[in-house]
Design a protein around this motif. Structure first.
Motif, PDB file in Angstrom:
ATOM      1  N   ARG A 288      -6.695 -14.355   6.109  1.00 54.80           N
ATOM      2  CA  ARG A 288      -7.617 -15.016   5.187  1.00 54.80           C
ATOM      3  C   ARG A 288      -7.843 -16.301   5.516  1.00 54.80           C
ATOM      4  O   ARG A 288      -6.815 -17.059   6.157  1.00 54.80           O
ATOM      5  CB  ARG A 288      -6.993 -14.740   3.989  1.00 54.80           C
TER       6      ARG A 288
ATOM      7  N   HIS B 153      -6.947  -7.364   3.950  1.00 49.27           N
ATOM      8  CA  HIS B 153      -5.910  -6.721   3.446  1.00 49.27           C
ATOM      9  C   HIS B 153      -5.498  -5.137   4.096  1.00 49.27           C
ATOM     10  O   HIS B 153      -6.652  -4.773   4.756  1.00 49.27           O
ATOM     11  CB  HIS B 153      -6.005  -6.393   1.857  1.00 49.27           C
TER      12      HIS B 153
ATOM     13  N   GLN C 221      -5.911   2.771   3.410  1.00 47.07           N
ATOM     14  CA  GLN C 221      -6.112   3.778   2.600  1.00 47.07           C
ATOM     15  C   GLN C 221      -7.552   4.667   2.899  1.00 47.07           C
ATOM     16  O   GLN C 221      -7.338   5.973   2.833  1.00 47.07           O
ATOM     17  CB  GLN C 221      -6.313   3.384   1.062  1.00 47.07           C
TER      18      GLN C 221
ATOM     19  N   GLN D 272       1.103  -7.416   5.095  1.00 47.34           N
ATOM     20  CA  GLN D 272       1.380  -6.775   4.281  1.00 47.34           C
ATOM     21  C   GLN D 272       1.817  -5.230   4.382  1.00 47.34           C
ATOM     22  O   GLN D 272       1.675  -4.601   5.591  1.00 47.34           O
ATOM     23  CB  GLN D 272      -0.005  -6.492   3.489  1.00 47.34           C
TER      24      GLN D 272
ATOM     25  N   TYR E 282     -10.364  -1.462  -7.029  1.00 47.37           N
ATOM     26  CA  TYR E 282      -9.981   0.027  -6.362  1.00 47.37           C
ATOM     27  C   TYR E 282      -9.037   0.594  -7.292  1.00 47.37           C
ATOM     28  O   TYR E 282      -8.558   1.834  -6.846  1.00 47.37           O
ATOM     29  CB  TYR E 282      -9.875  -0.177  -4.839  1.00 47.37           C
ATOM     30  N   THR E 283      -8.550  -0.125  -8.287  1.00 47.95           N
ATOM     31  CA  THR E 283      -7.734   0.626  -9.093  1.00 47.95           C
ATOM     32  C   THR E 283      -7.945   0.544 -10.633  1.00 47.95           C
ATOM     33  O   THR E 283      -8.534  -0.357 -11.014  1.00 47.95           O
ATOM     34  CB  THR E 283      -6.175   0.126  -8.986  1.00 47.95           C
TER      35      THR E 283
ATOM     36  N   GLU F 230       1.041  -1.502   2.720  1.00 49.75           N
ATOM     37  CA  GLU F 230       0.119  -0.948   1.677  1.00 49.75           C
ATOM     38  C   GLU F 230       0.871   0.473   1.471  1.00 49.75           C
ATOM     39  O   GLU F 230       1.368   0.976   2.324  1.00 49.75           O
ATOM     40  CB  GLU F 230      -1.238  -0.472   2.336  1.00 49.75           C
TER      41      GLU F 230
ATOM     42  N   SER G 213      -5.430  -2.495   2.536  1.00 48.19           N
ATOM     43  CA  SER G 213      -5.927  -1.483   1.771  1.00 48.19           C
ATOM     44  C   SER G 213      -7.129  -0.640   2.443  1.00 48.19           C
ATOM     45  O   SER G 213      -7.436   0.103   2.078  1.00 48.19           O
ATOM     46  CB  SER G 213      -6.638  -2.032   0.694  1.00 48.19           C
TER      47      SER G 213
ATOM     48  N   ALA H   6      -1.855   3.572  -5.693  1.00 48.60           N
ATOM     49  CA  ALA H   6      -1.897   2.602  -4.690  1.00 48.60           C
ATOM     50  C   ALA H   6      -1.055   1.298  -4.716  1.00 48.60           C
ATOM     51  O   ALA H   6      -1.053   0.766  -5.917  1.00 48.60           O
ATOM     52  CB  ALA H   6      -3.247   2.153  -3.879  1.00 48.60           C
ATOM     53  N   PHE H   7      -0.587   0.729  -3.796  1.00 48.61           N
ATOM     54  CA  PHE H   7       0.132  -0.715  -3.891  1.00 48.61           C
ATOM     55  C   PHE H   7      -0.084  -1.595  -2.680  1.00 48.61           C
ATOM     56  O   PHE H   7      -0.443  -0.816  -1.681  1.00 48.61           O
ATOM     57  CB  PHE H   7       1.509  -0.758  -4.465  1.00 48.61           C
ATOM     58  N   GLY H   8      -0.129  -2.824  -2.654  1.00 50.60           N
ATOM     59  CA  GLY H   8       0.116  -3.715  -1.641  1.00 50.60           C
ATOM     60  C   GLY H   8       0.845  -4.695  -1.888  1.00 50.60           C
ATOM     61  O   GLY H   8       0.713  -5.461  -2.957  1.00 50.60           O
TER      62      GLY H   8
HETATM   63  N1  DAH Z   1      -5.134  -5.629  -1.438  1.00 51.70           N
HETATM   64  C1  DAH Z   1      -4.641  -6.421  -2.524  1.00 51.70           C
HETATM   65  C2  DAH Z   1      -4.296  -7.691  -2.066  1.00 51.70           C
HETATM   66  O1  DAH Z   1      -4.448  -7.970  -0.661  1.00 51.70           O
HETATM   67  C3  DAH Z   1      -3.089  -5.848  -2.973  1.00 51.70           C
HETATM   68  C4  DAH Z   1      -3.353  -4.312  -3.447  1.00 51.70           C
HETATM   69  C5  DAH Z   1      -3.542  -4.431  -5.024  1.00 51.70           C
HETATM   70  C6  DAH Z   1      -3.277  -3.217  -3.107  1.00 51.70           C
HETATM   71  C7  DAH Z   1      -3.833  -3.323  -5.600  1.00 51.70           C
HETATM   72  C8  DAH Z   1      -3.267  -2.132  -3.644  1.00 51.70           C
HETATM   73  C9  DAH Z   1      -3.651  -2.007  -4.959  1.00 51.70           C
HETATM   74  O2  DAH Z   1      -3.460  -0.903  -3.112  1.00 51.70           O
HETATM   75  O3  DAH Z   1      -3.722  -1.034  -5.624  1.00 51.70           O
HETATM   76  O4  DAH Z   1      -4.020  -8.700  -2.585  1.00 51.70           O
END
Ligand code: DAH
Length: 347
Positions: free
Chosen positions: A210, A184, A189, A224, A266-267, A226, A186, A315-317
């Motif tokens: 993956r 990912h 970050q 992705q 991580y969140t 991020e 992430s 954070a998000f992804g």
């Molecule tokens: N890394 C996660 C994935 O690959 C997606 C993700 C979820 C990223 C929550 C984030 C987060 O930064 O806070 O499915």
């Protein structure tokens, strides 16, 4: 007939022949006949000696000027014949459709990525980057992902046969832990937080890997984006407002988002984002899961040396393919990777 009177008719005959030469070979042949070393005009020059002395200058002049006239006639004919040789043999059909060079365009995934970046730039985010070959620290450990997490299993992740070379110290990497293809974005970050103090406002688009079998909705390689926002007093409200703004920019005003509780290591809290719009309804679904997100876990801040008592963030992804499929109504993810121009030309 005296030499003087011979010159003019000879010249005329030579001119006629040169001008009539049908191709370059014939022209070269005529050149030899008339003005080559053994040609007739060279022969005339040699006969000058047989003339009375007082006639020689006039005759010599006449021969020379005839020769130079022949030289220029030769050049003119040669140019014409050369041009003829390169022109098409068949007549040009001006009614044929023209050959058009099509202008290339960006791959639909690149277009979507650029649009997402543009939307985030409007609200002050910058693009960050990180390596696709990662170590476990940045991909998992620093993200508080425990050793027994399934993503760390070799069945789920591409590990590289080689270990990180000795001396190549990736910041934070632990000894000779194996390298892997990042699962990912992430990991970016962690790299960004390690390299600079807060506040941080970044998005990191990129390729991830993956061990999935390819089908209509999965591919072992995908993309992705991020996002990471760290500052004082950041709230879930900021997260929701930001994500909503970006999706409306991308997909139009008739977009609805739903945030559902979830778990990511991580969140905390962690959420999943569901998306809907008229297109999703048309696909016969109420909601489509589109992203994971949450408030950055205090342990993650600790891992990069930020004080969790001072700093907060979210954070998000999300998957770029998912968004592109929704946006363009594409039902099979594999179409993105086949590079069939009949597909690519539609975007
Ligand atoms: N890394 C996660 C994935 O690959 C997606 C993700 C979820 C990223 C929550 C984030 C987060 O930064 O806070 O499915």
């Amino acid at each position: 007939m005296s030499l003087l009177t011979e010159i003019e008719p000879l010249k005329q005959a030579a001119l006629d022949e040169l001008r009539a030469a049908g191709d370059l070979a014939a022209l070269e042949h005529s050149k030899g006949t008339w003005i080559g070393p053994h040609g007739r005009f060279t022969g005339l020059m040699k006969q000058l000696g047989s003339l009375p002395k007082e006639e020689r200058p006039a005759a010599g002049k006449l021969i020379n000027s005839a020769k130079s006239e022949l030289e220029s006639a030769l050049a003119v004919r040669r140019e014409a014949l050369e041009l003829q040789a390169v022109l098409p043999k068949d007549p040009t059909d001006f009614t044929l459709p023209g050959r058009r060079r099509t202008v290339g365009r960006l791959h639909p995934l690149s277009q979507v990525t650029e649009d997402i970046i543009r939307a985030f730039r409007k609200i002050g985010f910058v693009v960050a980057d990180g390596p696709e070959v990662e170590d476990e620290f940045h991909c998992f450990d620093a993200l508080n992902t425990p050793a027994d997490h399934p993503a760390r299993d070799s069945q789920d992740t591409f590990y590289l046969a080689s270990q990180a070379p000795a001396g190549e110290t990736v910041p934070g990497a632990v000894g000779d832990k194996p390298w892997l293809l990042r699962t990912h974005t992430s990991s970016v970050q962690i790299r960004i937080m390690q390299s600079q103090p807060p506040p941080i406002r970044i998005i990191a688009p990129g390729r991830v890997y993956r061990r999935d079998n390819a089908d209509a909705t999965h591919n072992p390689t995908f993309h992705q984006i991020e996002g990471l926002y760290v500052d004082r007093g950041v709230t879930v409200g900021d997260l929701k407002g930001t994500v909503e703004f970006v999706f409306k920019e991308l997909m139009g005003e008739d977009v609805k988002l739903r945030f559902r509780p979830h778990y990511f290591s991580y969140t905390e809290p962690s959420l999943e984002i569901d998306f809907t719009n008229p297109l999703v309804k048309k696909l016969g679904k109420d909601w489509l899961e589109i992203a994971g997100c949450g408030m950055v876990h205090p342990q993650v801040f600790e891992n990069v040396g930020y004080d969790p008592e001072v700093w907060s963030g979210w954070a998000f992804g999300f998957g770029i393919e998912r968004i592109a499929m929704l946006r363009y109504g594409i039902s099979d993810i594999r179409l993105f990777y086949e590079n069939d121009v009949r597909f690519l030309g539609q975007f």
